[in-house]
Design a protein around this motif. Structure first.
Motif, mmCIF file in Angstrom:
data_model
loop_
_atom_site.group_PDB
_atom_site.id
_atom_site.type_symbol
_atom_site.label_atom_id
_atom_site.label_comp_id
_atom_site.label_asym_id
_atom_site.label_seq_id
_atom_site.Cartn_x
_atom_site.Cartn_y
_atom_site.Cartn_z
ATOM 1 N N SER A 159 0.873 -1.689 0.113
ATOM 2 C CA SER A 159 -0.240 -0.281 0.027
ATOM 3 C C SER A 159 1.364 1.281 -0.222
ATOM 4 C CB SER A 159 -1.224 0.031 1.193
ATOM 5 O OG SER A 159 -0.147 -0.135 2.689
ATOM 6 N N GLY A 160 2.528 1.066 0.615
ATOM 7 C CA GLY A 160 3.225 2.398 0.277
ATOM 8 C C GLY A 160 3.732 2.302 -0.740
ATOM 9 N N LEU A 161 4.045 1.772 -2.218
ATOM 10 C CA LEU A 161 4.253 1.880 -3.039
ATOM 11 C C LEU A 161 3.940 2.924 -3.839
ATOM 12 C CD1 LEU A 161 5.951 0.028 -4.724
ATOM 13 C CD2 LEU A 161 4.249 -0.721 -5.767
ATOM 14 N N PRO A 162 5.590 3.933 -4.061
ATOM 15 C CA PRO A 162 4.696 4.903 -4.965
ATOM 16 C C PRO A 162 4.231 4.433 -6.523
ATOM 17 C CG PRO A 162 6.510 5.237 -3.882
ATOM 18 C CD PRO A 162 6.332 3.532 -3.857
ATOM 19 N N ARG A 163 3.324 4.990 -7.022
ATOM 20 C CA ARG A 163 2.142 4.307 -7.912
ATOM 21 C C ARG A 163 1.541 3.481 -8.433
ATOM 22 N NH1 ARG A 163 5.668 8.037 -12.203
ATOM 23 N NH2 ARG A 163 3.292 6.924 -13.596
ATOM 24 N N ASN A 164 1.617 3.138 -7.445
ATOM 25 C CA ASN A 164 0.742 1.577 -6.845
ATOM 26 C C ASN A 164 -0.546 1.280 -7.606
ATOM 27 O OD1 ASN A 164 -0.193 -1.159 -5.790
ATOM 28 N ND2 ASN A 164 -0.351 -0.298 -4.102
ATOM 29 N N GLY A 165 -0.964 0.571 -8.470
ATOM 30 C CA GLY A 165 -1.912 0.202 -9.248
ATOM 31 C C GLY A 165 -1.785 0.325 -10.754
ATOM 32 N N GLU A 166 -0.436 1.288 -10.862
ATOM 33 C CA GLU A 166 0.203 1.857 -12.475
ATOM 34 C C GLU A 166 1.710 0.906 -12.983
ATOM 35 O OE1 GLU A 166 1.064 6.207 -12.448
ATOM 36 O OE2 GLU A 166 0.142 6.330 -10.578
ATOM 37 N N ILE A 167 1.904 -0.030 -12.571
ATOM 38 C CA ILE A 167 3.023 -0.937 -12.612
ATOM 39 C C ILE A 167 2.948 -1.409 -13.342
ATOM 40 C CG2 ILE A 167 4.410 -3.054 -11.644
ATOM 41 C CD1 ILE A 167 4.965 -0.301 -10.040
ATOM 42 N N THR A 168 3.419 -1.457 -14.496
ATOM 43 C CA THR A 168 3.282 -1.817 -15.767
ATOM 44 C C THR A 168 4.652 -3.412 -15.748
ATOM 45 O OG1 THR A 168 5.406 -0.715 -16.787
ATOM 46 C CG2 THR A 168 3.197 -0.233 -17.537
ATOM 47 N N HIS A 169 5.503 -3.993 -15.418
ATOM 48 C CA HIS A 169 6.585 -4.417 -14.939
ATOM 49 C C HIS A 169 6.457 -5.163 -13.486
ATOM 50 C CE1 HIS A 169 6.632 -3.342 -19.321
ATOM 51 N NE2 HIS A 169 7.251 -4.490 -19.950
ATOM 52 N N SER A 170 5.770 -6.251 -13.077
ATOM 53 C CA SER A 170 6.369 -5.989 -11.664
ATOM 54 C C SER A 170 6.912 -7.707 -11.705
ATOM 55 C CB SER A 170 5.246 -6.415 -10.808
ATOM 56 O OG SER A 170 5.464 -7.534 -9.118
ATOM 57 N N PHE A 171 8.302 -7.200 -11.307
ATOM 58 C CA PHE A 171 9.210 -8.931 -11.089
ATOM 59 C C PHE A 171 9.466 -9.340 -8.965
ATOM 60 C CE2 PHE A 171 10.267 -6.396 -15.462
ATOM 61 C CZ PHE A 171 10.783 -8.036 -15.358
ATOM 62 N N LEU A 172 9.071 -10.455 -8.820
ATOM 63 C CA LEU A 172 10.131 -11.179 -7.891
ATOM 64 C C LEU A 172 10.041 -12.192 -8.326
ATOM 65 C CD1 LEU A 172 9.272 -10.429 -4.850
ATOM 66 C CD2 LEU A 172 7.448 -12.431 -5.392
ATOM 67 N N ASN A 173 11.648 -11.913 -8.192
ATOM 68 C CA ASN A 173 12.652 -12.825 -8.428
ATOM 69 C C ASN A 173 13.129 -13.362 -7.584
ATOM 70 O OD1 ASN A 173 14.887 -13.945 -10.977
ATOM 71 N ND2 ASN A 173 16.080 -12.157 -9.815
ATOM 72 N N PHE A 174 13.023 -14.740 -7.664
ATOM 73 C CA PHE A 174 13.738 -15.753 -6.563
ATOM 74 C C PHE A 174 13.321 -15.148 -5.436
ATOM 75 C CE2 PHE A 174 15.648 -17.075 -9.984
ATOM 76 C CZ PHE A 174 15.146 -18.605 -10.356
ATOM 77 N N SER A 175 12.553 -14.996 -4.738
ATOM 78 C CA SER A 175 12.280 -14.136 -3.750
ATOM 79 C C SER A 175 10.926 -14.523 -2.017
ATOM 80 C CB SER A 175 12.082 -12.776 -2.926
ATOM 81 O OG SER A 175 12.972 -12.098 -3.673
#
Length: 199
Positions: A116-132
């Motif tokens: 919820s504290g992410l700047p531009r939340n709801g506007e991300i075009t590419h989200s990467f969760l890399n081996f976490s």
């Protein structure tokens, strides 16, 4: 007094991740960078990055996914939000991508289970969760948060281990040397199997 970061059960204390921040590439033999780098041409052929893209490198550690993305970025470079739960990892990422050189990269301490504290939340075009995924306290919630953070038509790239050989080697050694010992835990091992569904 601040609350210590929460990680997946069975993982070492948060100080482990702090100590890993400056040696992550060496300690992992750069495997997480290599695996993502090999996948990126196919991923970006389906969903190209443009100067107006907004990229989130989530649970980024010292910025491994961002480093893999650099050769694929257009000019001018898009906005990249690099977040991690561990302050030392965020500092390591900020050292790797100093604002004076990388003006489009922002580093921020943030828990993947609450974006919820992410700047531009709801506007991300590419989200990467890399081996976490296996380090996060609630992976299913983190995946829902990623979904909510995306812009319409955005893409989430979640990489995880299909087979974590390190654990297999340790467990085989345990069976040989001390068969009655508790097998080495692997947090959220179910996420290495196809078809797992979150709670």
């Amino acid at each position: 007094m601040s609350t210590p970061p929460k990680f997946a059960p069975g993982l070492p204390a948060p100080t482990f991740f702090s100590s890993l921040a400056t040696s992550y590439t060496r300690q992992t033999a750069n495997t997480t960078h290599t695996a993502l780098s090999l996948s990126l041409p196919d991923i970006l052929a389906l969903h190209p990055i443009t100067p107006s893209s907004i990229i989130h490198d989530n649970a980024a550690g010292p910025g491994t996914a961002t480093t893999a993305l650099l050769p694929h970025l257009p000019s001018p470079p898009p906005s990249i939000l690099l977040t991690d739960l561990t302050p030392a990892m965020v500092s390591a990422a900020a050292d790797t991508f100093p604002p004076s050189t990388y003006r489009s990269i922002t580093t921020l301490q943030l828990d993947s289970v609450d974006l919820s504290g992410l700047p531009r939340n709801g506007e991300i075009t590419h989200s990467f969760l890399n081996f976490s995924l296996s380090t996060i306290s609630d992976p299913a919630k983190a995946l829902r948060e990623i979904h909510h953070s995306l812009a319409p038509g955005g893409i989430a790239v979640v990489t995880t281990w299909k087979r974590f050989a390190g654990v297999e080697i340790v467990r085989a050694t345990q069976r040989s040397v001390k068969p009655d010992s508790e097998p080495m835990p692997m947090p959220w091992e179910e996420f290495t199997r196809e078809g797992v569904r979150g709670r």
